[in-house]
Scaffold this active site. Structure first.
Site, PDB file in Angstrom:
ATOM      1  N   ASP A 371       0.798  -1.225   0.000  1.00  0.00           N
ATOM      2  CA  ASP A 371       0.000   0.000   0.000  1.00  0.00           C
ATOM      3  C   ASP A 371       0.827   1.270   0.000  1.00  0.00           C
ATOM      4  O   ASP A 371       0.383   2.301  -0.515  1.00  0.00           O
ATOM      5  CB  ASP A 371      -0.962   0.001   1.192  1.00  0.00           C
ATOM      6  CG  ASP A 371      -2.095  -0.999   1.007  1.00  0.00           C
ATOM      7  OD1 ASP A 371      -2.278  -1.486  -0.122  1.00  0.00           O
ATOM      8  OD2 ASP A 371      -2.801  -1.306   1.983  1.00  0.00           O
ATOM      9  N   ASN A 455     -10.185  -1.279  -1.911  1.00  0.00           N
ATOM     10  CA  ASN A 455     -11.301  -1.945  -1.246  1.00  0.00           C
ATOM     11  C   ASN A 455     -11.222  -1.870   0.270  1.00  0.00           C
ATOM     12  O   ASN A 455     -12.251  -1.871   0.956  1.00  0.00           O
ATOM     13  CB  ASN A 455     -11.376  -3.418  -1.675  1.00  0.00           C
ATOM     14  CG  ASN A 455     -10.088  -4.165  -1.414  1.00  0.00           C
ATOM     15  OD1 ASN A 455      -9.010  -3.738  -1.816  1.00  0.00           O
ATOM     16  ND2 ASN A 455     -10.176  -5.304  -0.747  1.00  0.00           N
ATOM     17  N   TYR A 456     -10.004  -1.815   0.829  1.00  0.00           N
ATOM     18  CA  TYR A 456      -9.872  -1.872   2.287  1.00  0.00           C
ATOM     19  C   TYR A 456      -9.774  -0.493   2.915  1.00  0.00           C
ATOM     20  O   TYR A 456      -9.136   0.416   2.387  1.00  0.00           O
ATOM     21  CB  TYR A 456      -8.641  -2.700   2.685  1.00  0.00           C
ATOM     22  CG  TYR A 456      -8.987  -4.141   2.978  1.00  0.00           C
ATOM     23  CD1 TYR A 456      -9.742  -4.483   4.098  1.00  0.00           C
ATOM     24  CD2 TYR A 456      -8.593  -5.160   2.125  1.00  0.00           C
ATOM     25  CE1 TYR A 456     -10.085  -5.801   4.363  1.00  0.00           C
ATOM     26  CE2 TYR A 456      -8.925  -6.487   2.378  1.00  0.00           C
ATOM     27  CZ  TYR A 456      -9.672  -6.796   3.500  1.00  0.00           C
ATOM     28  OH  TYR A 456     -10.010  -8.098   3.758  1.00  0.00           O
ATOM     29  N   ASP A 659      21.941   3.449  19.390  1.00  0.00           N
ATOM     30  CA  ASP A 659      20.631   4.040  19.104  1.00  0.00           C
ATOM     31  C   ASP A 659      19.831   2.985  18.339  1.00  0.00           C
ATOM     32  O   ASP A 659      20.126   2.690  17.181  1.00  0.00           O
ATOM     33  CB  ASP A 659      20.816   5.303  18.271  1.00  0.00           C
ATOM     34  CG  ASP A 659      19.509   6.067  18.066  1.00  0.00           C
ATOM     35  OD1 ASP A 659      18.453   5.583  18.520  1.00  0.00           O
ATOM     36  OD2 ASP A 659      19.555   7.146  17.444  1.00  0.00           O
TER      37      ASP A 659
END
Length: 754
Positions: A371, A455-456, A659
């Protein structure tokens, strides 16, 4: 007689008026007004430091766009529907400052970092993609190509996202090369023309690097098109930036493959193919209510005003403070997260949402959606008051520039609200020896956006609790992606409607968790339990199995890459070398909750583009060059991905007193079922990570919250330590803003593409 009647009527009217005035005035005089003074004043002050992470403003987007268009050597097109062969300014987004520079500024030890933007240009004329750094903002005067700095190689043009302009050409191509030759088939099988069928694409676009071949499946023209497949799919080769070279490679009709449009047309007309017979179908996927609403669902409001404040991109809430942003590509993110003045996290952000589908039909057989390659934050539209978020939430507008001619404003696309989570944060009722009750409502701040990507619909929440915990989670809703039911389909899902298969698929979500606990020098620890057979001190010859604490500190990135398919310790910690009062290292626990399916086997070429999903949690040493776990370009070149997360781990650097960044993957396996029609519900469909203090404090910090309740026998109704006892004496009604919605403003209509 008439005068008597008139007098009586006048008297009756006067009495009625007086009575109405009295009756109206009685409740008004009894109902106190809502408190106007904040009972819990803000514990911090807003400042401008958060602006170092602020999304670009509308003016900054425009200034960067105009600056790039003035660079004549780049020859950027200004057409709205740009052709693939043109040079197209696709994206403008904030370029985050280097972490060391940002921390120095935030902590008062350095100057403010120069504000910069990243610009993505699809150079169709030259056959490559470039990323440019543009600075300083808001009035840029410089730019440079940073593509090879960021990706160590050039980006091929076929790795680009399909733009609105390319979609427009695809629709015209289909009309000219497919639909115009199959009018009879379309009418008899679907009662449709090409313009009344909706298209849904398979991704990735091919089977090897350099491909740009897309299976396009056609669906009925309903708002619920994703669950309305008709049984017709077309494979289009659109690799060339010159649309005149595009071609139809294959077709699928009612489960049968055809090499050409002419072949399908001939066999259909001759009756040698089993035809799909049109049957009128109701829109079983419509979300229009079938029952007339009779009551409003419970609503929340703030009786004494909001206990949080939003200024620019900074939020203050009780002991919490953080800066926020919304990336067009990766979505929601927060920075400089502090609790009681101490920085807990430098960054908490969404990185990627990925799905792998199974099917017997080509449109879904190879589909793997990334996505962020389309833009997660790009599709954060306006939130609906009272449904997507509480009616009285605070709403924030955002601006974006991605595949548009001008910056676009998205009203109310972020909401922020304090929420009663529906259960006590802690409580105890003492019924032995001492009779008392002590408890505290679990009231937390929710920072939310919802992205509707095809669609989602994904609901993204960052939740800040009064215990010092932070939660990042996602819930999925929207429509399942379905395929036409043919022989063999039921191996890949369940039938959910007539001739409709709900395809099995996975959801994997990746979060970036950059914790900085009492500085940037941290370690990664694991804790678990084991049973140990020990003799009893008072009975040396008698043994018992007793649980024992097992602790380890992992030293390298490869040790700390915890794969999904192996047993992992149940407690995972980022820890400081600083100790709490009791001599334990101050740490935060990463508690992942996930119901993910199996990861794609690493033997598959496409797996490199999603290699972050191999790991439940992976810990790496922070590098500015390892900003994201995925990229804009991974979807369309999964075989040679621009970002291969596994390379972050391959160098196997030390993670002791460094870090550290945790990359957390959560998700769920979705086997669609009939209750996914019309719409998938959020209940049970999600995952996330909870960041919980573990020996970080000397005690639970929520004990200092003014929300605590305590009483014993005889003091149940005292307001001193139980404000609930006085709540009924202070009723008031909320003053609500008028309902508005502008979510459809600026959304490009289909008819504008063709």
């Amino acid at each position: 007689m008439n005068s008597v009647v008139k007098c009586a009527l006048v008297f009756f009217v006067l009495v009625s008026i007086v009575l109405n005035i009295v009756l109206i005035g009685i409740p008004a005089s009894r109902a106190p007004k809502c408190a106007t003074q904040r009972v819990h004043p803000l514990r911090g002050k807003h400042d401008d430091y958060s602006l170092v992470f602020a999304d670009l403003t509308q003016e900054e987007y425009s200034q960067v766009q105009q600056y790039m268009l003035r660079q004549k050597n780049l020859d950027i097109s200004t057409h709205q529907l740009t052709k693939p062969s043109d040079n197209y300014l696709f994206l403008i987004d904030l370029s985050l400052p280097k972490k060391a520079d940002a921390l120095a500024y935030l902590d008062g030890k350095g100057s403010k970092p120069v504000r910069e933007a990243t610009v993505v240009v699809f150079h169709g004329a030259q056959g490559y993609i470039k990323e440019y750094l543009v600075w300083p903002l808001p009035n840029p005067t410089h730019h440079r190509d940073v593509t090879t700095d960021r990706y160590k190689e050039q980006l091929p043009i076929n790795a680009r996202t399909v733009t609105v302009g390319e979609y427009a050409l695809l629709f015209r191509f289909l009309e000219a090369e497919v639909f115009s030759h199959l009018e009879k088939l379309l009418k008899e099988s679907f009662n449709a023309s090409g313009k009344t069928l909706n298209a849904f694409e398979q991704m990735p676009r091919g089977v090897r690097s350099g491909d740009r071949q897309t299976w396009i499946a056609f669906h009925r023209d309903f708002s619920s098109m994703y669950i309305q497949p008709v049984g017709f799919e077309v494979l289009v080769d659109h690799k060339s930036v010159n649309a005149s070279y595009w071609a139809v490679k294959r077709l699928l009709y009612n489960g049968v493959y055809f090499d050409t449009v002419a072949d399908l047309q001939k066999k259909y007309d001759s009756g040698s193919v089993k035809k799909i017979v049109y049957k009128k179908s109701l829109d079983y996927g419509s979300l229009k209510p079938r029952t007339k609403p009779l009551q409003v669902a419970p609503q929340q409001f703030y009786m004494e005003g909001k206990r949080f404040s939003v200024n620019h991109n900074q939020v203050l809430y009780l002991d919490w403070s953080f800066a926020f942003g919304l990336s067009s590509l990766t979505g929601m993110r927060v920075f400089d997260v502090r609790f009681k003045g101490e920085r807990i996290a430098y960054e908490l952000s969404v990185q990627e949402a990925m799905s792998v589908y199974g099917s017997v039909t080509p449109g879904m057989m190879l589909t793997k959606f990334f996505d962020s390659s389309i833009g997660i934050g790009r599709f954060a539209h306006e939130l609906v008051r009272g449904v997507d978020c509480p009616y009285a939430a605070t709403y924030v507008d955002t601006y974006r520039y991605i595949d548009v001619p001008v910056p676009v404003r998205f009203r109310n696309s972020i909401c922020i609200f304090e929420h009663n989570m529906g259960q006590p944060l802690r409580r105890h009722f003492a019924d032995f020896f001492h009779n008392s009750y002590g408890g505290m409502v679990n009231s937390a701040l929710v920072f939310r956006t919802i992205t509707a990507i095809g669609n989602y619909d994904y609901m993204w929440d960052f939740i800040f609790y009064q215990s010092g915990a932070v939660e990042a989670k996602v819930h999925a809703t929207g429509y399942i992606s379905a395929s036409y039911l043919v022989n063999g389909s039921l191996k890949h899902g369940h039938q959910v409607a007539e001739n409709v298969l709900g395809n099995i698929h996975t959801h994997f979500i990746n979060f970036k968790v950059d914790l900085d606990l009492l500085g940037v020098k941290n370690v990664f620890q694991t804790k678990d339990m084991e049973f140990v057979n020990v003799s009893l001190p008072w009975m040396p010859h008698h043994y018992a199995m007793v649980p024992q604490l097992v602790e380890n500190q992992l030293k390298t990135e490869q040790e700390a890459a915890l794969r999904y398919n192996t047993k992992t310790p149940r407690y995972l910690h980022i820890a400081s070398d600083k100790l709490n009062r009791w001599g334990h290292q101050r740490s935060y626990r990463l508690q992942v909750y996930s119901f993910a399916g199996d990861h794609l086997p690493e033997s598959q070429a496409e797996e490199k583009a999603m290699s972050w999903a191999r790991y439940k949690v992976a810990i790496t040493k922070h590098k500015d060059s390892e900003q994201t776990s995925s990229s804009l370009y991974n979807q369309n070149d999964v075989w040679s991905p621009a970002v291969d997360f596994s390379k972050y781990i391959a160098d196997n650097e030390s993670i002791e007193n460094e870090d550290l960044v945790a990359w957390v993957t959560a998700g769920f396996l979705h086997i669609p079922h009939s209750e996914d029609i019309p719409n998938t519900v959020t209940v049970g469909n999600g995952g996330g990570v909870l960041l919980r203090p573990h020996n970080y404090f000397d005690e639970d910090p929520s004990i200092d919250s003014p929300d605590g309740v305590y009483f014993g026998p005889g003091s149940e109704t005292s307001c001193d330590t139980n404000r609930m006892a006085c709540l009924a004496k202070e009723p008031c009604s909320p003053v609500l803003e008028p309902f508005t919605y502008h979510g459809f403003d600026g959304v490009m209509k289909f008819e504008e593409w063709v």
